[in-house]
Design a protein around this motif. Structure first.
Motif, mmCIF file in Angstrom:
data_model
loop_
_atom_site.group_PDB
_atom_site.id
_atom_site.type_symbol
_atom_site.label_atom_id
_atom_site.label_comp_id
_atom_site.label_asym_id
_atom_site.label_seq_id
_atom_site.Cartn_x
_atom_site.Cartn_y
_atom_site.Cartn_z
ATOM 1 N N ALA A 153 0.842 -1.175 -0.050
ATOM 2 C CA ALA A 153 -0.076 -0.052 0.054
ATOM 3 C C ALA A 153 0.674 1.208 -0.153
ATOM 4 O O ALA A 153 1.493 1.579 0.970
ATOM 5 N N ARG A 154 0.730 1.805 -1.187
ATOM 6 C CA ARG A 154 1.843 2.969 -1.176
ATOM 7 C C ARG A 154 1.013 4.349 -1.393
ATOM 8 O O ARG A 154 -0.045 4.088 -1.844
ATOM 9 N N VAL A 155 1.673 5.289 -0.817
ATOM 10 C CA VAL A 155 0.941 6.612 -0.779
ATOM 11 C C VAL A 155 1.976 7.857 -0.802
ATOM 12 O O VAL A 155 3.140 7.535 -0.374
ATOM 13 N N ALA A 156 1.389 8.837 -1.662
ATOM 14 C CA ALA A 156 2.413 9.649 -1.862
ATOM 15 C C ALA A 156 2.427 11.034 -0.877
ATOM 16 O O ALA A 156 1.322 11.207 -0.097
ATOM 17 N N ASP A 158 2.310 14.138 -1.419
ATOM 18 C CA ASP A 158 1.433 15.111 -1.618
ATOM 19 C C ASP A 158 -0.044 14.831 -1.293
ATOM 20 O O ASP A 158 -0.677 15.733 -1.341
ATOM 21 N N ASP A 159 -0.165 13.540 -1.148
ATOM 22 C CA ASP A 159 -1.664 12.977 -1.083
ATOM 23 C C ASP A 159 -1.825 13.247 0.672
ATOM 24 O O ASP A 159 -3.040 13.361 1.199
ATOM 25 N N LEU A 160 -0.934 12.914 1.314
ATOM 26 C CA LEU A 160 -0.786 12.994 2.730
ATOM 27 C C LEU A 160 -1.176 14.344 3.491
ATOM 28 O O LEU A 160 -1.770 14.804 4.145
ATOM 29 N N LEU A 161 -0.291 15.279 2.713
ATOM 30 C CA LEU A 161 0.023 16.702 3.338
ATOM 31 C C LEU A 161 -1.617 17.425 3.431
ATOM 32 O O LEU A 161 -1.996 17.878 4.558
ATOM 33 N N PRO A 162 -2.432 17.279 2.430
ATOM 34 C CA PRO A 162 -3.709 18.173 2.486
ATOM 35 C C PRO A 162 -4.699 17.407 3.630
ATOM 36 O O PRO A 162 -5.207 18.222 4.449
ATOM 37 N N GLN A 163 -4.464 16.193 3.757
ATOM 38 C CA GLN A 163 -5.343 15.562 4.793
ATOM 39 C C GLN A 163 -4.827 15.893 6.300
ATOM 40 O O GLN A 163 -5.667 16.383 7.289
ATOM 41 N N LEU A 164 -3.401 16.027 6.420
ATOM 42 C CA LEU A 164 -2.993 16.571 7.665
ATOM 43 C C LEU A 164 -2.951 17.973 8.175
ATOM 44 O O LEU A 164 -3.518 18.384 8.990
ATOM 45 N N GLN A 178 6.612 20.090 4.406
ATOM 46 C CA GLN A 178 7.305 19.021 4.035
ATOM 47 C C GLN A 178 8.078 18.414 4.979
ATOM 48 O O GLN A 178 8.087 17.221 5.487
ATOM 49 N N LYS A 179 8.819 19.366 5.737
ATOM 50 C CA LYS A 179 9.675 19.043 7.023
ATOM 51 C C LYS A 179 8.757 18.418 7.968
ATOM 52 O O LYS A 179 9.205 17.316 8.615
ATOM 53 N N ARG A 180 7.711 18.827 8.376
ATOM 54 C CA ARG A 180 6.601 18.251 9.445
ATOM 55 C C ARG A 180 6.243 17.095 9.099
ATOM 56 O O ARG A 180 6.511 15.909 10.000
ATOM 57 N N ILE A 181 5.851 16.663 7.943
ATOM 58 C CA ILE A 181 5.337 15.493 7.655
ATOM 59 C C ILE A 181 6.351 14.439 7.347
ATOM 60 O O ILE A 181 6.222 13.186 7.800
ATOM 61 N N ARG A 182 7.587 14.651 6.992
ATOM 62 C CA ARG A 182 8.618 13.954 6.919
ATOM 63 C C ARG A 182 9.041 13.536 8.226
ATOM 64 O O ARG A 182 9.477 12.269 8.514
ATOM 65 N N ASN A 183 9.125 14.489 9.187
ATOM 66 C CA ASN A 183 9.668 14.203 10.573
ATOM 67 C C ASN A 183 8.573 13.167 11.116
ATOM 68 O O ASN A 183 9.120 12.362 11.965
ATOM 69 N N LEU A 184 7.351 13.499 11.053
ATOM 70 C CA LEU A 184 6.514 12.440 11.720
ATOM 71 C C LEU A 184 6.499 11.092 11.025
ATOM 72 O O LEU A 184 6.271 10.151 11.734
ATOM 73 N N LEU A 185 6.757 11.004 9.664
ATOM 74 C CA LEU A 185 6.633 9.740 9.054
ATOM 75 C C LEU A 185 8.219 8.975 9.433
ATOM 76 O O LEU A 185 8.204 7.572 9.662
ATOM 77 N N HIS A 200 10.682 8.889 -4.805
ATOM 78 C CA HIS A 200 9.161 9.379 -5.487
ATOM 79 C C HIS A 200 8.357 9.977 -4.572
ATOM 80 O O HIS A 200 7.385 10.427 -4.856
ATOM 81 N N ASP A 201 9.115 10.151 -3.337
ATOM 82 C CA ASP A 201 8.296 10.856 -2.426
ATOM 83 C C ASP A 201 6.972 9.925 -1.940
ATOM 84 O O ASP A 201 5.914 10.683 -1.701
ATOM 85 N N GLU A 202 7.321 8.744 -1.714
ATOM 86 C CA GLU A 202 6.159 7.702 -1.437
ATOM 87 C C GLU A 202 6.716 7.129 -0.532
ATOM 88 O O GLU A 202 7.886 7.008 -0.257
#
Length: 243
Positions: A153-156, A158-164, A178-185, A200-202
């Motif tokens: 199950a892959r997700v980009a 760019d798809d997660l950011l708007p939801q967050l 970008q930094k915030r979501i990458r740190n969380l991931l 591919h930022d996924e």
């Protein structure tokens, strides 16, 4: 022709017979001891499976197929090894998961605090929990479309950011977002919930998310957000009255 002296020297004495019997008995005892050790020795493959579980807490069939198969087919033996540690093996055969759980009922004090002597409970903060809930939603859609246990199950990002950002807001800077979501991931990757962010930022959402983010966990998160909304409303009312 043998002389009488040859016959005397070739006939074993009583002492020689006793010595031979003692040596035979000693060899038989050593053989029994070796057999006993062999019977009680844990096979190397089983040791490796248990050690992997103790190190990472999980075995996935697509990443460690041999060790997963051992854990699955010899579950009782694994549980016997884990029992003194108050750990237990759970198997999700559909998704190909073998993972450890703790007998929580034995390790909750009067203050409802975790007190297992070997396992330190790692709690997710609010932002991490929110991202887990969002990822869980993507994983549910993935299984609905491809079937339970179907592929990666892959997700980009760019798809997660708007939801967050719906819940956490937009920082006003793409770089900060970008930094915030990458740190969380990256924090969630330490829990085995997602893979590294690829070129591919996924990210790949690991199937263990179905057990980490169970309905009770998501319900608690929803309750927290509802409570926070009420607090914010009350603060706004108090602020308006003060003006």
């Amino acid at each position: 022709m043998n002389s009488i002296f040859d016959q005397i020297t070739s006939t074993p004495t009583e002492q020689d017979v006793d010595s031979t019997h003692d040596q035979t008995a000693e060899h038989e005892q050593e053989s029994i001891n070796v057999d006993s050790l062999t019977d009680s020795y844990t096979p190397k493959s089983l040791k490796e499976a248990v050690q992997e579980l103790l190190k990472y807490g999980i075995l996935e069939s697509d990443r460690k197929p041999n060790l997963y198969q051992i854990a699955q087919t010899q579950k009782q033996k694994v549980d016997d090894i884990l029992e003194p540690l108050d750990l237990h093996l759970k198997i999700d055969e559909v998704r190909g998961l073998a993972f450890l759980v703790v007998a929580e009922q034995f390790f909750l004090s009067d203050e409802d605090e975790w007190s297992h002597p070997l396992i330190r409970r790692q709690r997710l903060n609010l932002e991490q929990s929110l991202l887990v809930a969002i990822l869980r939603q993507y994983y549910v859609v993935h299984e609905q479309e491809g079937g339970v246990g179907a592929g990666e199950a892959r997700v980009a990002l760019d798809d997660l950011l708007p939801q967050l950002q719906i819940y956490l807001g937009d920082s006003g800077s793409d770089a900060k977002n970008q930094k915030r979501i990458r740190n969380l991931l990256e924090k969630l990757r330490a829990h085995g919930i997602v893979s590294e962010v690829d070129a591919h930022d996924e990210v790949v959402i690991r199937p263990i998310i179905t057990h980490v983010a169970d309905p009770q966990t998501l319900q608690n998160l929803l309750h927290h957000f509802r409570k926070q909304v009420e607090i914010d409303k009350q603060e706004n009312i108090n602020s308006g009255n003060a003006d």
